[in-house]
Design an enzyme around this catalytic site. Structure first.
Site, PDB file in Angstrom:
ATOM      1  N   CYS A 142       0.826  -1.208   0.000  1.00  0.00           N
ATOM      2  CA  CYS A 142       0.000   0.000   0.000  1.00  0.00           C
ATOM      3  C   CYS A 142       0.861   1.259   0.000  1.00  0.00           C
ATOM      4  O   CYS A 142       1.378   1.646   1.056  1.00  0.00           O
ATOM      5  CB  CYS A 142      -0.925  -0.029   1.217  1.00  0.00           C
ATOM      6  SG  CYS A 142      -1.921   1.440   1.386  1.00  0.00           S
ATOM      7  N   CYS A 145      -0.587   4.026   2.259  1.00  0.00           N
ATOM      8  CA  CYS A 145      -0.399   3.856   3.700  1.00  0.00           C
ATOM      9  C   CYS A 145       1.067   4.033   4.097  1.00  0.00           C
ATOM     10  O   CYS A 145       1.364   4.691   5.087  1.00  0.00           O
ATOM     11  CB  CYS A 145      -0.831   2.461   4.157  1.00  0.00           C
ATOM     12  SG  CYS A 145      -2.280   1.807   3.365  1.00  0.00           S
ATOM     13  N   ASP A 146       1.977   3.410   3.358  1.00  0.00           N
ATOM     14  CA  ASP A 146       3.369   3.313   3.805  1.00  0.00           C
ATOM     15  C   ASP A 146       4.340   4.189   3.034  1.00  0.00           C
ATOM     16  O   ASP A 146       5.490   4.362   3.461  1.00  0.00           O
ATOM     17  CB  ASP A 146       3.841   1.850   3.701  1.00  0.00           C
ATOM     18  CG  ASP A 146       2.966   0.926   4.536  1.00  0.00           C
ATOM     19  OD1 ASP A 146       2.463   1.380   5.578  1.00  0.00           O
ATOM     20  OD2 ASP A 146       2.782  -0.234   4.142  1.00  0.00           O
TER      21      ASP A 146
END
Ligand code: NAP
Length: 335
Positions: A142, A145-146
């Protein structure tokens, strides 16, 4: 109000739009509701900006999912963070209706009168050495997200669809070097995104290339790639590997219970009911909603709507009613 005996009335498996909406509706029906989720947000949490969820001109995926979680808990749903790996039916255990035991990888099991299957899809894995070992230590599924964790570092993005293209485009703004690794010589994404990615000077596209291994020590240090045309291999130093190669439906453990299509998606009725495998007979007590089903529109608003239907249908099933419209405020007044 319909009185259900002890145990859970509904166990909802999953932690994103379909599940959390199902939890809101089930709890507001005064059903004893448990959400079992690996994490909150699902595919929506991987989206930076959502501009098509009604009521919000623009909202981040994670904030939207957190609002749904809060709403479900406020309505009375319990939430636990575990991974479900088995569901067993106990026939006729609830006045002629079945009960279910829902088991998790943590070794716990939970009893319920109905189950909503709404755990969507799971990122596809590369299945190469090092991928599992460096999960959350440099390997991510992701970018949204990261991605920010890799600011200033060299990274690789694997895949040739819109997720990989969007991910590479975003990372090129915060990373000095991005390798975009695709197994073919053509992308399957939006033309404007392909053009944008090709324009970025710090994105190096490796076509016809497969990742063979992810190496490191505690965290990722490099990847080994192989060109499929000439079999040449090389090692590229990177700190992060973003695997953006689509998603799969993990329904192996429920295939004995409900009817699936060829892609492993749950076949559900318009009222979110499931069927016995190889049959057109409705499977009592098991409901399905959202991306795990055959629905062609994998959209957050569709998942939310289906989660609502699944919860109301589960309520009708336990209350012994036929599918019918029951106004939401009825349950609230009677609390
Ligand atoms: P996708 O469209 O299914 O693309 C997956 C990519 O990964 C393909 O290029 C595929 O290669 C490659 N791939 C699959 N398995 C692989 C493997 N084992 N090893 C190496 N490569 C592999 O998945 P996605 O990009 O995650 O997108 C999913 C859906 O969301 C799509 O409909 C997409 O349009 C949509 N999406 C939309 C947006 C947006 O609207 N902004 C953003 C992101 C995603 P091949 O090309 O060779 O099959």
């Amino acid at each position: 109000m319909v009185k259900f005996p002890e145990e859970y009335d509904a166990i909802i498996i999953g932690g994103a739009a379909a599940s959390l909406t199902a939890a809101i509706y089930a709890a507001r029906r005064a059903m004893k509701t448990l959400v079992i989720a690996k994490s909150i947000g699902g595919q929506a949490a991987m989206t930076d900006v959502i501009e098509n969820y009604p009521g919000f001109m623009s909202v981040g995926g994670i904030p939207l999912m957190n609002k749904m979680l809060k709403q479900a808990m406020k309505a009375g749903a319990e939430v636990i963070y575990e991974e479900v790996n088995g569901i067993e039916e106990i026939p006729n255990a609830n006045n002629g209706k079945p009960m279910f035991t829902v088991k998790t990888t943590s070794g716990n099991s939970y009893k319920t009168k109905s189950v909503v299957l709404s755990y969507g899809k799971t990122p596809r894995t590369l299945d190469v050495p090092g991928e599992g070992e460096f999960g959350a230590k440099g390997v991510s599924y992701c970018v949204t997200c990261d991605g920010p964790l890799f600011k200033g570092k060299k990274v690789a993005v694997v895949g040739g669809g819109n997720s990989a293209l969007e991910g590479a485009e975003y990372l090129s703004k915060i990373c000095p070097k991005v390798y975009l690794i695709h197994r073919r010589d053509q992308f399957r994404g939006f033309e404007y995104l392909i053009e944008e990615v090709k324009k970025r000077k710090n994105i190096e596209i490796l076509y016809n290339t497969n990742v063979k291994e992810i190496k490191g020590e505690n965290t990722v240090h490099s990847i080994v790639v192989q060109n499929v045309a000439n079999n040449e291999t090389k090692e590229i130093p990177v700190s992060g590997v973003f695997v953006e190669i689509g998603s799969v439906t993990k329904t192996e453990f429920i295939k004995q219970l409900v009817k699936l299509d060829q892609m492993g998606q749950v076949i559900a009725s318009n009222n979110a009911e499931t069927y016995y495998p190889d049959s057109d007979k409705i499977r009592p007590g098991l409901f399905a909603a959202g991306d795990i089903t055959q629905t062609p529109f994998k959209q957050i608003v569709v998942s939310a709507g289906e989660g609502c239907k699944a919860a109301l249908q589960a309520y009708n099933y336990l209350a012994g009613q036929q599918p019918t419209f029951v106004a939401d405020w009825v349950a609230k007044k009677k609390k």
